[in-house]
Scaffold this motif. Structure first.
Motif, PDB file in Angstrom:
ATOM      1  N   GLY A 273      99.916  35.820 -18.168  1.00  0.00           N
ATOM      2  CA  GLY A 273      99.567  35.499 -16.787  1.00  0.00           C
ATOM      3  C   GLY A 273      98.129  35.021 -16.741  1.00  0.00           C
ATOM      4  O   GLY A 273      97.449  34.903 -17.757  1.00  0.00           O
ATOM      5  N   TRP A 274      97.630  34.749 -15.545  1.00  0.00           N
ATOM      6  CA  TRP A 274      96.297  34.162 -15.461  1.00  0.00           C
ATOM      7  C   TRP A 274      95.197  35.175 -15.731  1.00  0.00           C
ATOM      8  O   TRP A 274      94.152  34.840 -16.296  1.00  0.00           O
ATOM      9  CB  TRP A 274      96.095  33.457 -14.122  1.00  0.00           C
ATOM     10  N   LYS A 275      95.404  36.444 -15.365  1.00  0.00           N
ATOM     11  CA  LYS A 275      94.373  37.458 -15.618  1.00  0.00           C
ATOM     12  C   LYS A 275      94.262  37.755 -17.111  1.00  0.00           C
ATOM     13  O   LYS A 275      93.161  37.841 -17.660  1.00  0.00           O
ATOM     14  CB  LYS A 275      94.699  38.741 -14.869  1.00  0.00           C
ATOM     15  N   GLY A 276      95.385  37.908 -17.759  1.00  0.00           N
ATOM     16  CA  GLY A 276      95.379  38.176 -19.193  1.00  0.00           C
ATOM     17  C   GLY A 276      94.809  37.024 -19.990  1.00  0.00           C
ATOM     18  O   GLY A 276      94.095  37.223 -20.974  1.00  0.00           O
TER      19      GLY A 276
ATOM     20  N   GLY B 269      92.543  34.896 -18.879  1.00  0.00           N
ATOM     21  CA  GLY B 269      91.103  34.931 -18.660  1.00  0.00           C
ATOM     22  C   GLY B 269      90.422  35.968 -19.535  1.00  0.00           C
ATOM     23  O   GLY B 269      89.363  35.708 -20.112  1.00  0.00           O
ATOM     24  N   ILE B 270      91.026  37.129 -19.637  1.00  0.00           N
ATOM     25  CA  ILE B 270      90.469  38.191 -20.487  1.00  0.00           C
ATOM     26  C   ILE B 270      90.479  37.754 -21.950  1.00  0.00           C
ATOM     27  O   ILE B 270      89.514  37.989 -22.684  1.00  0.00           O
ATOM     28  CB  ILE B 270      91.243  39.503 -20.281  1.00  0.00           C
TER      29      ILE B 270
ATOM     30  N   ILE C  11      85.222  34.292 -26.552  1.00  0.00           N
ATOM     31  CA  ILE C  11      83.831  33.844 -26.415  1.00  0.00           C
ATOM     32  C   ILE C  11      82.868  34.939 -26.857  1.00  0.00           C
ATOM     33  O   ILE C  11      81.915  34.682 -27.605  1.00  0.00           O
ATOM     34  CB  ILE C  11      83.548  33.399 -24.963  1.00  0.00           C
ATOM     35  N   VAL C  12      83.090  36.176 -26.424  1.00  0.00           N
ATOM     36  CA  VAL C  12      82.220  37.290 -26.819  1.00  0.00           C
ATOM     37  C   VAL C  12      82.294  37.515 -28.334  1.00  0.00           C
ATOM     38  O   VAL C  12      81.269  37.735 -28.989  1.00  0.00           O
ATOM     39  CB  VAL C  12      82.600  38.574 -26.042  1.00  0.00           C
ATOM     40  N   GLY C  13      83.488  37.428 -28.904  1.00  0.00           N
ATOM     41  CA  GLY C  13      83.630  37.575 -30.350  1.00  0.00           C
ATOM     42  C   GLY C  13      82.889  36.492 -31.108  1.00  0.00           C
ATOM     43  O   GLY C  13      82.238  36.752 -32.131  1.00  0.00           O
ATOM     44  N   TYR C  14      82.952  35.268 -30.605  1.00  0.00           N
ATOM     45  CA  TYR C  14      82.220  34.162 -31.242  1.00  0.00           C
ATOM     46  C   TYR C  14      80.719  34.405 -31.184  1.00  0.00           C
ATOM     47  O   TYR C  14      80.011  34.188 -32.170  1.00  0.00           O
ATOM     48  CB  TYR C  14      82.584  32.837 -30.567  1.00  0.00           C
ATOM     49  N   ILE C  15      80.225  34.859 -30.042  1.00  0.00           N
ATOM     50  CA  ILE C  15      78.786  35.117 -29.902  1.00  0.00           C
ATOM     51  C   ILE C  15      78.346  36.232 -30.849  1.00  0.00           C
ATOM     52  O   ILE C  15      77.328  36.121 -31.530  1.00  0.00           O
ATOM     53  CB  ILE C  15      78.443  35.453 -28.438  1.00  0.00           C
TER      54      ILE C  15
END
Length: 71
Positions: A48-51, A53-54, A60-64
């Motif tokens: 779904g859209w919430k999952g 987005g998460i 992105i956080v893992g890449y950073i």
């Protein structure tokens, strides 16, 4: 036609299943390739859209974190 109260997700899935049934011989190769690598459409559809987005935020956080760790 079908009931107008059908959800868009359900309608897309129904149309996808009908397309698979109509073009079964041409989809055999796609099925083998999809089984090996997975399908992004199925993944996003199940979240779904919430999952989704998460999932994007986690990527992105893992890449950073990895870029800071290896630099």
């Amino acid at each position: 036609m079908r009931d107008n109260k059908e959800k868009p997700e359900d309608m897309r899935e129904r149309l996808r299943q009908e397309e698979i049934k109509r073009n079964l011989p041409s989809n055999i190769g796609d099925g083998f390739n999809r089984a090996q690598s997975g399908s992004l459409v199925d993944l996003v559809g199940s979240f779904g859209w919430k999952g989704t987005g998460i999932l994007i935020i986690l990527i992105i956080v893992g890449y950073i974190i990895l870029s800071l760790y290896f630099n």
